[in-house]
Scaffold this motif. Structure first.
Motif, PDB file in Angstrom:
ATOM      1  N   VAL B  84     -26.066  -4.722  12.230  1.00  0.00           N
ATOM      2  CA  VAL B  84     -27.065  -5.578  12.880  1.00  0.00           C
ATOM      3  C   VAL B  84     -27.598  -6.588  11.864  1.00  0.00           C
ATOM      4  O   VAL B  84     -27.503  -6.385  10.653  1.00  0.00           O
ATOM      5  N   GLU B  85     -28.164  -7.660  12.397  1.00  0.00           N
ATOM      6  CA  GLU B  85     -28.726  -8.731  11.558  1.00  0.00           C
ATOM      7  C   GLU B  85     -29.972  -8.219  10.823  1.00  0.00           C
ATOM      8  O   GLU B  85     -30.116  -8.409   9.624  1.00  0.00           O
ATOM      9  N   SER B  86     -30.868  -7.547  11.585  1.00  0.00           N
ATOM     10  CA  SER B  86     -32.122  -7.051  10.993  1.00  0.00           C
ATOM     11  C   SER B  86     -32.387  -5.638  11.505  1.00  0.00           C
ATOM     12  O   SER B  86     -32.517  -5.414  12.709  1.00  0.00           O
ATOM     13  N   ILE B  87     -32.463  -4.689  10.579  1.00  0.00           N
ATOM     14  CA  ILE B  87     -32.705  -3.295  10.983  1.00  0.00           C
ATOM     15  C   ILE B  87     -34.130  -3.138  11.538  1.00  0.00           C
ATOM     16  O   ILE B  87     -34.348  -2.382  12.496  1.00  0.00           O
ATOM     17  N   ASP B  88     -35.083  -3.867  10.972  1.00  0.00           N
ATOM     18  CA  ASP B  88     -36.461  -3.744  11.463  1.00  0.00           C
ATOM     19  C   ASP B  88     -36.567  -4.210  12.916  1.00  0.00           C
ATOM     20  O   ASP B  88     -37.159  -3.526  13.748  1.00  0.00           O
ATOM     21  N   GLN B 103     -34.759   8.810  12.393  1.00  0.00           N
ATOM     22  CA  GLN B 103     -35.894   8.525  11.491  1.00  0.00           C
ATOM     23  C   GLN B 103     -36.668   7.361  12.095  1.00  0.00           C
ATOM     24  O   GLN B 103     -36.062   6.382  12.491  1.00  0.00           O
ATOM     25  N   PRO B 104     -37.996   7.447  12.088  1.00  0.00           N
ATOM     26  CA  PRO B 104     -38.764   6.337  12.667  1.00  0.00           C
ATOM     27  C   PRO B 104     -38.659   5.052  11.850  1.00  0.00           C
ATOM     28  O   PRO B 104     -38.701   3.957  12.400  1.00  0.00           O
ATOM     29  N   ALA B 105     -38.476   5.165  10.525  1.00  0.00           N
ATOM     30  CA  ALA B 105     -38.355   3.974   9.679  1.00  0.00           C
ATOM     31  C   ALA B 105     -36.956   3.959   9.070  1.00  0.00           C
ATOM     32  O   ALA B 105     -36.353   5.008   8.864  1.00  0.00           O
ATOM     33  N   PRO B 106     -36.422   2.773   8.777  1.00  0.00           N
ATOM     34  CA  PRO B 106     -35.085   2.732   8.173  1.00  0.00           C
ATOM     35  C   PRO B 106     -35.075   3.368   6.786  1.00  0.00           C
ATOM     36  O   PRO B 106     -36.092   3.361   6.086  1.00  0.00           O
ATOM     37  N   LEU B 130     -27.161   2.361  12.747  1.00  0.00           N
ATOM     38  CA  LEU B 130     -27.355   0.919  12.692  1.00  0.00           C
ATOM     39  C   LEU B 130     -27.545   0.549  11.226  1.00  0.00           C
ATOM     40  O   LEU B 130     -28.266   1.238  10.491  1.00  0.00           O
ATOM     41  N   TYR B 131     -26.886  -0.491  10.824  1.00  0.00           N
ATOM     42  CA  TYR B 131     -26.798  -0.843   9.416  1.00  0.00           C
ATOM     43  C   TYR B 131     -27.084  -2.333   9.265  1.00  0.00           C
ATOM     44  O   TYR B 131     -26.505  -3.130   9.994  1.00  0.00           O
TER      45      TYR B 131
END
Lengths: 135, 135
Positions: B84-88, B103-106, B130-131
């Motif tokens: 993905v472009e942005s994990i957030d 996990q809730p956060a990357p 997702l990376y």
């Protein structure tokens, strides 16, 4: 005969509509096509991503290989399809190297595309489909 | 936040050398790298193919998640990683849509790359990583 790309990942699901809630609605992948395949007894949705695609397969009978897989293993990834330049030379090459192919000769789909499956015993546990890229 | 491509397929194997007999020797894929990962308790081989890669994982302990998976399910495909472009923004988007993230956060790997796993319950049976693509 080095494979060219990951053509698709086939995922067996209980219910296509519910799986599409993730793959299409949440992830945002487009639907490239849907197919009701009587011969393989599955309903299929194709979702293109990059140079490949995700294929979601829902059994439509209880007798197909896919239905039995689902009953035994639960939903999840079923096979990995790699695109090759020539299926004939790929199979000849693997046979030379003693790799077990599920069908000795490639099969042809209705659309003319040719493919074969390599037995998971030979690959370290993955059912691998080899698929001849359409020129 | 539509994913860009299939980044890799991770395959859990009993024995890396024997799996490489198929993936490298028979299929002809190059080895892009090998890694001894103490933290995740696995030995990894990366084999590039097209815009993605196949990752072969062999557990090096009996206690890791991968070792337990292998004992329970046998060798085979473990997870599917999408770039993905942005994990957030991807995680925020999935949370908005009620998708369960493991996990809730990357997390951040030692090389600085960021990733997260989506629970198989949410995807129709597939563990999806997702990376965030490195620019």
């Amino acid at each position: 005969m080095t494979p060219i790309k990951i053509d698709h990942i086939a995922v067996v699901v209980d219910d296509l509509d519910s799986a599409l809630k993730f793959w299409q609605e949440a992830l945002g992948l487009p639907i490239g096509g849907k197919e009701h395949n009587e011969h393989e007894e599955v309903e299929i949705a194709f979702l293109p991503i990059g140079e490949g695609r995700v294929e979601l397969l829902q059994p439509i009978t209880e007798t197909s290989g896919i239905a039995k897989y689902l009953a035994k293993r639960g939903p999840g990834m079923h096979h990995l399809c790699l695109a090759v330049e020539s299926i004939d030379s790929a199979l000849a090459d693997l046979a030379d190297k003693g790799i077990e192919i599920i069908q000795p000769a490639p099969r042809t789909r209705e659309d003319g595309t040719r493919y074969a499956f390599v037995h998971p015993k030979a690959t370290g546990g993955v059912m691998v489909e080899l698929y001849e890229m359409v020129k």
